[in-house]
Design a protein around this motif. Sequence first.
Motif, PDB file in Angstrom:
ATOM      1  N   MET A 128      92.544  80.612  -0.197  1.00  0.00           N
ATOM      2  CA  MET A 128      92.115  79.776  -1.303  1.00  0.00           C
ATOM      3  C   MET A 128      93.325  79.521  -2.198  1.00  0.00           C
ATOM      4  N   SER A 129      93.588  78.301  -2.559  1.00  0.00           N
ATOM      5  CA  SER A 129      94.743  77.970  -3.374  1.00  0.00           C
ATOM      6  C   SER A 129      94.411  78.088  -4.854  1.00  0.00           C
ATOM      7  N   THR A 130      95.467  78.117  -5.642  1.00  0.00           N
ATOM      8  CA  THR A 130      95.283  78.185  -7.085  1.00  0.00           C
ATOM      9  C   THR A 130      95.484  76.803  -7.678  1.00  0.00           C
ATOM     10  N   ALA A 131      94.848  76.572  -8.786  1.00  0.00           N
ATOM     11  CA  ALA A 131      94.999  75.296  -9.480  1.00  0.00           C
ATOM     12  C   ALA A 131      96.197  75.385 -10.414  1.00  0.00           C
ATOM     13  N   HIS A 132      96.861  74.273 -10.628  1.00  0.00           N
ATOM     14  CA  HIS A 132      98.028  74.226 -11.497  1.00  0.00           C
ATOM     15  C   HIS A 132      97.585  73.854 -12.905  1.00  0.00           C
ATOM     16  N   THR A 133      96.934  74.806 -13.541  1.00  0.00           N
ATOM     17  CA  THR A 133      96.441  74.659 -14.902  1.00  0.00           C
ATOM     18  C   THR A 133      96.475  76.036 -15.535  1.00  0.00           C
ATOM     19  N   SER A 134      95.943  76.175 -16.718  1.00  0.00           N
ATOM     20  CA  SER A 134      95.917  77.484 -17.374  1.00  0.00           C
ATOM     21  C   SER A 134      94.485  77.872 -17.703  1.00  0.00           C
ATOM     22  N   VAL A 135      94.288  79.150 -17.950  1.00  0.00           N
ATOM     23  CA  VAL A 135      92.963  79.642 -18.321  1.00  0.00           C
ATOM     24  C   VAL A 135      92.525  78.983 -19.632  1.00  0.00           C
ATOM     25  N   ALA A 136      93.463  78.801 -20.556  1.00  0.00           N
ATOM     26  CA  ALA A 136      93.125  78.172 -21.836  1.00  0.00           C
ATOM     27  C   ALA A 136      92.597  76.751 -21.642  1.00  0.00           C
ATOM     28  N   GLU A 137      93.198  75.991 -20.720  1.00  0.00           N
ATOM     29  CA  GLU A 137      92.727  74.628 -20.448  1.00  0.00           C
ATOM     30  C   GLU A 137      91.325  74.650 -19.850  1.00  0.00           C
ATOM     31  N   VAL A 138      91.093  75.590 -18.944  1.00  0.00           N
ATOM     32  CA  VAL A 138      89.775  75.696 -18.310  1.00  0.00           C
ATOM     33  C   VAL A 138      88.728  76.031 -19.363  1.00  0.00           C
ATOM     34  N   LEU A 139      89.011  77.019 -20.199  1.00  0.00           N
ATOM     35  CA  LEU A 139      88.046  77.405 -21.233  1.00  0.00           C
ATOM     36  C   LEU A 139      87.861  76.296 -22.266  1.00  0.00           C
ATOM     37  N   GLY A 140      88.912  75.533 -22.532  1.00  0.00           N
ATOM     38  CA  GLY A 140      88.809  74.417 -23.461  1.00  0.00           C
ATOM     39  C   GLY A 140      87.846  73.348 -22.972  1.00  0.00           C
ATOM     40  N   ALA A 141      87.794  73.168 -21.654  1.00  0.00           N
ATOM     41  CA  ALA A 141      86.893  72.170 -21.068  1.00  0.00           C
ATOM     42  C   ALA A 141      85.443  72.647 -21.084  1.00  0.00           C
ATOM     43  N   LEU A 142      85.228  73.927 -21.366  1.00  0.00           N
ATOM     44  CA  LEU A 142      83.875  74.498 -21.345  1.00  0.00           C
ATOM     45  C   LEU A 142      83.382  74.871 -22.738  1.00  0.00           C
ATOM     46  N   GLU A 143      83.904  74.203 -23.758  1.00  0.00           N
ATOM     47  CA  GLU A 143      83.565  74.523 -25.148  1.00  0.00           C
ATOM     48  C   GLU A 143      82.070  74.544 -25.438  1.00  0.00           C
ATOM     49  N   GLY A 144      81.319  73.565 -25.013  1.00  0.00           N
ATOM     50  CA  GLY A 144      79.917  73.458 -25.395  1.00  0.00           C
ATOM     51  C   GLY A 144      78.926  74.050 -24.407  1.00  0.00           C
ATOM     52  N   VAL A 145      79.387  74.832 -23.454  1.00  0.00           N
ATOM     53  CA  VAL A 145      78.498  75.360 -22.412  1.00  0.00           C
ATOM     54  C   VAL A 145      77.695  76.539 -22.947  1.00  0.00           C
ATOM     55  N   ALA A 146      76.402  76.535 -22.647  1.00  0.00           N
ATOM     56  CA  ALA A 146      75.540  77.666 -22.992  1.00  0.00           C
ATOM     57  C   ALA A 146      75.489  78.606 -21.790  1.00  0.00           C
ATOM     58  N   TYR A 147      75.722  79.879 -22.049  1.00  0.00           N
ATOM     59  CA  TYR A 147      75.713  80.884 -20.984  1.00  0.00           C
ATOM     60  C   TYR A 147      74.415  81.666 -21.015  1.00  0.00           C
ATOM     61  N   PRO A 148      73.972  82.227 -19.903  1.00  0.00           N
ATOM     62  CA  PRO A 148      74.592  82.252 -18.591  1.00  0.00           C
ATOM     63  C   PRO A 148      74.561  80.884 -17.922  1.00  0.00           C
ATOM     64  N   ALA A 149      75.577  80.664 -17.092  1.00  0.00           N
ATOM     65  CA  ALA A 149      75.703  79.385 -16.390  1.00  0.00           C
ATOM     66  C   ALA A 149      76.260  79.623 -14.998  1.00  0.00           C
ATOM     67  N   GLY A 150      75.784  78.856 -14.048  1.00  0.00           N
ATOM     68  CA  GLY A 150      76.277  78.931 -12.680  1.00  0.00           C
ATOM     69  C   GLY A 150      77.519  78.083 -12.512  1.00  0.00           C
ATOM     70  N   LYS A 151      78.182  78.280 -11.392  1.00  0.00           N
ATOM     71  CA  LYS A 151      79.413  77.556 -11.097  1.00  0.00           C
ATOM     72  C   LYS A 151      79.195  76.043 -11.117  1.00  0.00           C
ATOM     73  N   ASP A 152      78.122  75.563 -10.497  1.00  0.00           N
ATOM     74  CA  ASP A 152      77.869  74.121 -10.451  1.00  0.00           C
ATOM     75  C   ASP A 152      77.690  73.537 -11.848  1.00  0.00           C
ATOM     76  N   ARG A 153      77.021  74.282 -12.713  1.00  0.00           N
ATOM     77  CA  ARG A 153      76.823  73.811 -14.089  1.00  0.00           C
ATOM     78  C   ARG A 153      78.147  73.774 -14.846  1.00  0.00           C
ATOM     79  N   LEU A 154      79.027  74.742 -14.595  1.00  0.00           N
ATOM     80  CA  LEU A 154      80.339  74.768 -15.246  1.00  0.00           C
ATOM     81  C   LEU A 154      81.200  73.593 -14.791  1.00  0.00           C
ATOM     82  N   VAL A 155      81.172  73.307 -13.488  1.00  0.00           N
ATOM     83  CA  VAL A 155      81.936  72.167 -12.958  1.00  0.00           C
ATOM     84  C   VAL A 155      81.415  70.868 -13.566  1.00  0.00           C
ATOM     85  N   ALA A 156      80.100  70.712 -13.623  1.00  0.00           N
ATOM     86  CA  ALA A 156      79.505  69.497 -14.191  1.00  0.00           C
ATOM     87  C   ALA A 156      79.859  69.356 -15.669  1.00  0.00           C
TER      88      ALA A 156
END
Length: 105
Positions: free
Chosen positions: A1-29
């Motif tokens: 499995m390859s790694t993405a060329h981004t940072s954890v901070a960028e990933v978390l920034g894209a998930l600002e308004g997500v209510a947890y618990p959440a599945g992978k598909d919901r996080l991607v969406a």
Amino acid sequence: MSTAHTSVAEVLGALEGVAYPAGKDRLVAAARQAGASEEVVKALRGMPAEEYTGRDDVARSVRVDPDPGRTAARRGQQVRRGGKPGFAQHLWEEPKTLIHEEFDR
């Protein structure tokens, strides 16, 4: 499995308004809906398909490049040059330039 060329901070920034618990598909969406880059979406798609209880769970599970500042040319140069077995590419020693050798004298 390859790694993405981004940072954890960028990933978390894209998930600002997500209510947890959440599945992978919901996080991607949610990341796509927030206008995240393809690298962020790639990082989220690379996570195991499970329920995430919070941002800390996502941060621990997402696979990102440990040195996202490297260019593709730089990564290729490191691969061609090789490295010590067991060391990640971003930890390989750089050959000294003539200037650095002169400073060491």
